[in-house]
Design a protein around this motif. Structure first.
Motif, PDB file in Angstrom:
ATOM      1  N   TYR A 116      -6.738  -0.810  -3.297  1.00 49.33           N
ATOM      2  CA  TYR A 116      -6.032  -1.834  -4.074  1.00 49.33           C
ATOM      3  C   TYR A 116      -5.417  -2.861  -3.124  1.00 49.33           C
ATOM      4  O   TYR A 116      -5.559  -4.076  -3.324  1.00 49.33           O
ATOM      5  CB  TYR A 116      -4.951  -1.183  -4.928  1.00 49.33           C
ATOM      6  CG  TYR A 116      -4.267  -2.137  -5.886  1.00 49.33           C
ATOM      7  CD1 TYR A 116      -4.646  -2.190  -7.220  1.00 49.33           C
ATOM      8  CD2 TYR A 116      -3.252  -2.989  -5.453  1.00 49.33           C
ATOM      9  CE1 TYR A 116      -4.023  -3.075  -8.104  1.00 49.33           C
ATOM     10  CE2 TYR A 116      -2.629  -3.877  -6.320  1.00 49.33           C
ATOM     11  CZ  TYR A 116      -3.016  -3.902  -7.649  1.00 49.33           C
ATOM     12  OH  TYR A 116      -2.405  -4.786  -8.510  1.00 49.33           O
ATOM     13  N   PHE A 120      -6.947  -6.723  -2.360  1.00 49.04           N
ATOM     14  CA  PHE A 120      -6.095  -7.891  -2.566  1.00 49.04           C
ATOM     15  C   PHE A 120      -6.024  -8.735  -1.299  1.00 49.04           C
ATOM     16  O   PHE A 120      -6.023  -9.972  -1.371  1.00 49.04           O
ATOM     17  CB  PHE A 120      -4.691  -7.470  -2.991  1.00 49.04           C
ATOM     18  CG  PHE A 120      -3.837  -8.642  -3.382  1.00 49.04           C
ATOM     19  CD1 PHE A 120      -3.872  -9.124  -4.679  1.00 49.04           C
ATOM     20  CD2 PHE A 120      -3.051  -9.296  -2.446  1.00 49.04           C
ATOM     21  CE1 PHE A 120      -3.116 -10.234  -5.041  1.00 49.04           C
ATOM     22  CE2 PHE A 120      -2.296 -10.395  -2.799  1.00 49.04           C
ATOM     23  CZ  PHE A 120      -2.327 -10.871  -4.102  1.00 49.04           C
ATOM     24  N   GLU A 123      -9.055 -10.818  -1.223  1.00 44.41           N
ATOM     25  CA  GLU A 123      -8.978 -11.877  -2.234  1.00 44.41           C
ATOM     26  C   GLU A 123      -8.022 -12.991  -1.808  1.00 44.41           C
ATOM     27  O   GLU A 123      -8.177 -14.154  -2.194  1.00 44.41           O
ATOM     28  CB  GLU A 123      -8.518 -11.269  -3.562  1.00 44.41           C
ATOM     29  CG  GLU A 123      -8.629 -12.197  -4.752  1.00 44.41           C
ATOM     30  CD  GLU A 123      -8.234 -11.517  -6.054  1.00 44.41           C
ATOM     31  OE1 GLU A 123      -8.269 -12.193  -7.114  1.00 44.41           O
ATOM     32  OE2 GLU A 123      -7.878 -10.313  -6.027  1.00 44.41           O
ATOM     33  N   SER A 124      -7.036 -12.646  -0.989  1.00 43.29           N
ATOM     34  CA  SER A 124      -6.001 -13.600  -0.589  1.00 43.29           C
ATOM     35  C   SER A 124      -6.372 -14.452   0.617  1.00 43.29           C
ATOM     36  O   SER A 124      -5.659 -15.404   0.941  1.00 43.29           O
ATOM     37  CB  SER A 124      -4.701 -12.849  -0.279  1.00 43.29           C
ATOM     38  OG  SER A 124      -4.257 -12.107  -1.377  1.00 43.29           O
ATOM     39  N   LEU A 286      -2.570 -15.745  -8.098  1.00 46.78           N
ATOM     40  CA  LEU A 286      -2.744 -14.589  -7.222  1.00 46.78           C
ATOM     41  C   LEU A 286      -1.388 -13.975  -6.853  1.00 46.78           C
ATOM     42  O   LEU A 286      -1.263 -12.748  -6.742  1.00 46.78           O
ATOM     43  CB  LEU A 286      -3.493 -15.009  -5.959  1.00 46.78           C
ATOM     44  CG  LEU A 286      -4.169 -13.884  -5.167  1.00 46.78           C
ATOM     45  CD1 LEU A 286      -5.228 -13.192  -6.012  1.00 46.78           C
ATOM     46  CD2 LEU A 286      -4.794 -14.436  -3.894  1.00 46.78           C
ATOM     47  N   LYS A 289      -0.282 -11.787  -9.655  1.00 48.20           N
ATOM     48  CA  LYS A 289      -1.046 -10.540  -9.632  1.00 48.20           C
ATOM     49  C   LYS A 289      -0.500  -9.605  -8.556  1.00 48.20           C
ATOM     50  O   LYS A 289      -0.353  -8.389  -8.773  1.00 48.20           O
ATOM     51  CB  LYS A 289      -2.520 -10.831  -9.365  1.00 48.20           C
ATOM     52  CG  LYS A 289      -3.401  -9.586  -9.320  1.00 48.20           C
ATOM     53  CD  LYS A 289      -4.863  -9.966  -9.093  1.00 48.20           C
ATOM     54  CE  LYS A 289      -5.748  -8.721  -9.005  1.00 48.20           C
ATOM     55  NZ  LYS A 289      -7.169  -9.075  -8.775  1.00 48.20           N
ATOM     56  N   LEU A 290      -0.185 -10.155  -7.396  1.00 53.21           N
ATOM     57  CA  LEU A 290       0.350  -9.344  -6.303  1.00 53.21           C
ATOM     58  C   LEU A 290       1.676  -8.694  -6.691  1.00 53.21           C
ATOM     59  O   LEU A 290       1.856  -7.487  -6.541  1.00 53.21           O
ATOM     60  CB  LEU A 290       0.556 -10.210  -5.057  1.00 53.21           C
ATOM     61  CG  LEU A 290       1.376  -9.568  -3.930  1.00 53.21           C
ATOM     62  CD1 LEU A 290       0.621  -8.386  -3.320  1.00 53.21           C
ATOM     63  CD2 LEU A 290       1.727 -10.599  -2.868  1.00 53.21           C
ATOM     64  N   THR A 293       1.448  -6.525 -10.170  1.00 52.42           N
ATOM     65  CA  THR A 293       0.311  -5.588 -10.234  1.00 52.42           C
ATOM     66  C   THR A 293      -0.254  -5.528 -11.647  1.00 52.42           C
ATOM     67  O   THR A 293      -0.604  -4.465 -12.160  1.00 52.42           O
ATOM     68  CB  THR A 293       0.678  -4.176  -9.715  1.00 52.42           C
ATOM     69  OG1 THR A 293       1.770  -3.634 -10.470  1.00 52.42           O
ATOM     70  CG2 THR A 293       1.049  -4.223  -8.249  1.00 52.42           C
TER      71      THR A 293
END
Length: 608
Positions: A116, A120, A123-124, A286, A289-290, A293
């Motif tokens: 997870y 991330f 993705e970042s 984003l 989302k971080l 969660t």
């Protein structure tokens, strides 16, 4: 427990490095060690040993006489950041080589959590420069002196010499940070003008302070005074050298940043939200989302906040009505009348501030003695209440928690902001103490660190929705357990929850709906009744930390939802202590994983 675990970690690592053969060497150098936990722990240890500041903060090598890291600071160069991103990709690739069928239940959960985080991080990558490394809240310009004051221990001449070495090392650290700031400037990622003005004021005040009055000097002076291992002559020489290095190394490093930001101010704008940056909308999505969660959109979070603000305000007004306050004119006049009541404030002097700290400690001691019905386990680490250093309290948040040292040499600390006495009404103190201390951050963070059966990364996982959700949940839990039976203390609790609901509105308002800084300040001031100084510091915090403020309420609501689910499905089988075990003993996790853990607990309980 901390000291034993820390020594084992350090000794195991040193054994591997010294022996250089057999299974130990294989597990250290192999791309894929035989055991999954060895791999993830190894990578964490490697990262820690690549960060002198982390090693100082953890404090586990000093007990073995290893102190060389305390003379160095972290490498903050963009090249080092590139290297770390490459390492993240390599770690993920290796983790995928471990087949789930070969892992036990705990390792499978560790793998899921690790992926997870690593996914991330991947993705970042396109948004790695979407932040402000120098800002009024957590920038290098205040983080460095805070680190030296709070983390660098001085118990010998060697420790003091290492302290002096770090005074010289700051020049390179600031140069590296400036290199990264220039890369952001080239990409159009420039802080709002007010942020630049705040840090310029802070840095100019810092360098205008005589060296002997600077926190870097006075902190060393205090530490030397508290150790018997340093002679009077050595103390004099060490302090003289500290004064010289502050003047000749530290202040020029700050001046370099001052000169750059003075020029940057001329090109900065007054748009405060992330929406104004290149790819800002994507970066903000984003960030949500971080920190939560979840996959909640900015619009969903905004609407949730508005609904919760209305509900909580109604509950507050109901209590104030029963206590004789005039509430017909609405929330704002009623809460302002409460805030203006002088009986809820301490004297605005040193004695009053000392009394606040004393009363905070009494609140924590009281609840610590009355939690047997709610918790099976408690942290072994102690905790203490201290004041936020005065040099930074004007722009600091109302309070924060600092984790204990892993070797037990430093307790957990609840830092209280005493800059504005009107920001600390007595009816708010219990809630703040429960959030930052017991059973909030101290229980969750210290317990997580003490779970020796978990990999290191799970004992310190950075899932904000879980961490802050637990702390906010703890505020309500303390009320449910009877520790806020005074109606005004309950108003304080509801105000704190309202504060977090308002955060959902203003964070998304600033970064998604294009509110100005002033619009956000006005909304929070009107809907919380908080002191203007606190509101301003909070809004400015949200501007430089997009999305983080939404995690609290989202996390709290999820924990309450899961507790209600367990209560409904288990009925008389439900035990609050067992529920808290499930939540706390796995370390911080994403909310989706927490829900599955609670579902498993319910299923196991029903089958027993």
């Amino acid at each position: 427990m901390f000291k034993t675990a820390a020594k084992w970690i350090a000794l195991a690592l040193l054994t591997v490095l010294v022996i250089g053969g057999g299974l130990a060497a294989h597990e250290w150098y192999a791309k894929k060690p035989l055991f999954f936990r060895v791999f993830v722990d190894r990578e964490m240890v490697k990262m820690a040993f690549d960060s002198p500041e982390t090693l100082t903060s953890l404090g586990f090598l000093e007990s073995l006489g290893v102190k060389g890291h305390n003379a160095r600071l972290d490498d903050d160069s963009p090249a080092k950041a590139d290297e770390m991103l490459e390492r993240v990709s390599d770690i993920r690739a290796t983790i995928m080589e471990y087949d789930d069928a070969s892992l036990n239940e705990s390792d499978r959960l560790s793998k899921e959590i690790a992926l997870y985080l690593l996914d991330f991080a991947e993705e970042s990558k396109p948004y790695r420069y979407h932040n402000y490394p120098v800002n009024q809240l957590f920038g290098i310009q205040n983080g460095y002196p805070s680190f030296m004051e709070a983390q660098h221990q001085v118990q010998s001449v060697e420790d003091a010499e290492n302290y002096l070495a770090r005074l010289n090392a700051v020049a390179l650290k600031f140069e590296q940070n400036l290199e990264g700031i220039k890369l952001r400037t080239d990409r159009g990622i420039i802080p709002p003008r007010f942020v630049i003005e705040r840090v310029l004021t802070e840095m100019n005040d810092f360098v205008a302070t005589p060296a002997q009055d600077n926190i870097l000097y006075t902190s060393l002076q205090t530490k030397l005074d508290e150790t018997a291992e340093v002679t009077a002559q050595q103390r004099t020489e060490l302090l003289a050298e500290a004064e010289r290095r502050i003047r000749d190394s530290v202040y020029p490093a700050y001046q370099m940043l001052i000169d750059y930001f003075a020029g940057l101010r001329d090109v900065a704008g007054d748009d405060d939200g992330f929406w104004h940056l290149p790819q800002g909308e994507e970066a903000y999505a984003l960030a949500l989302k971080l920190f939560t969660t979840t996959d909640y959109s900015a619009d969903q979070i905004h609407q949730l906040g508005l609904q919760e603000v209305a509900r909580i305000q109604a509950e507050i007004l109901e209590i104030l009505t029963t206590q004789g306050y005039q509430t017909d004119a609405g929330f704002t006049p009623a809460i302002e009348a409460l805030a203006a009541d002088p009986r809820f404030y301490y004297e605005d002097n040193d004695a009053g501030r000392a009394e606040i700290l004393k009363d905070y400690q009494a609140i924590l001691d009281e609840i610590a003695a009355g939690l047997d019905d709610a918790f099976n386990i408690r942290p072994q680490a102690g905790m203490e209440v201290v004041r936020i250093p005065e040099f930074k309290e004007k722009t600091a948040p109302g309070a924060y928690y600092q984790q204990p040292a892993i070797d037990g040499s430093r307790p957990g600390r609840f830092f209280a902001n005493l800059y504005d006495i009107k920001a600390t009404p007595s009816y708010s103190m219990r809630t703040l103490a429960y959030h930052e201390g017991i059973p909030g951050h101290h229980f969750q963070i210290a317990l997580g660190m003490e779970q020796e059966g978990l990999p290191f990364f799970r004992r310190m996982s950075p899932f904000t929705a879980y961490v802050e959700g637990w702390a906010l949940y703890s505020e309500q839990l303390a009320w449910e357990l009877g520790f806020q039976d005074n109606p005004f203390d309950n108003v304080g609790r509801l105000q704190a929850e309202l504060f977090r609901a308002v955060r959902l509105v203003v964070d998304t308002g600033i970064h998604h709906q294009r509110w100005t800084r002033q619009e956000a300040i006005d909304y929070m001031r009107a809907n919380t009744g908080m002191a203007l100084s606190d509101v301003t510091a909070e809004i400015e915090r949200y501007i430089v930390m997009p999305g983080q403020a939404t995690a609290y309420k989202v996390g709290m609501m999820k924990i309450l939802e899961l507790r209600s689910k367990a209560q409904q499905q288990l009925g008389e089988q439900f035990d609050l202590r067992d529920f808290h075990d499930v939540v706390l003993q796995n370390g911080a996790v994403p909310l989706s994983i927490l829900e599955r853990l609670v579902d498993d607990y319910i299923e196991q309980k029903q089958a027993s």
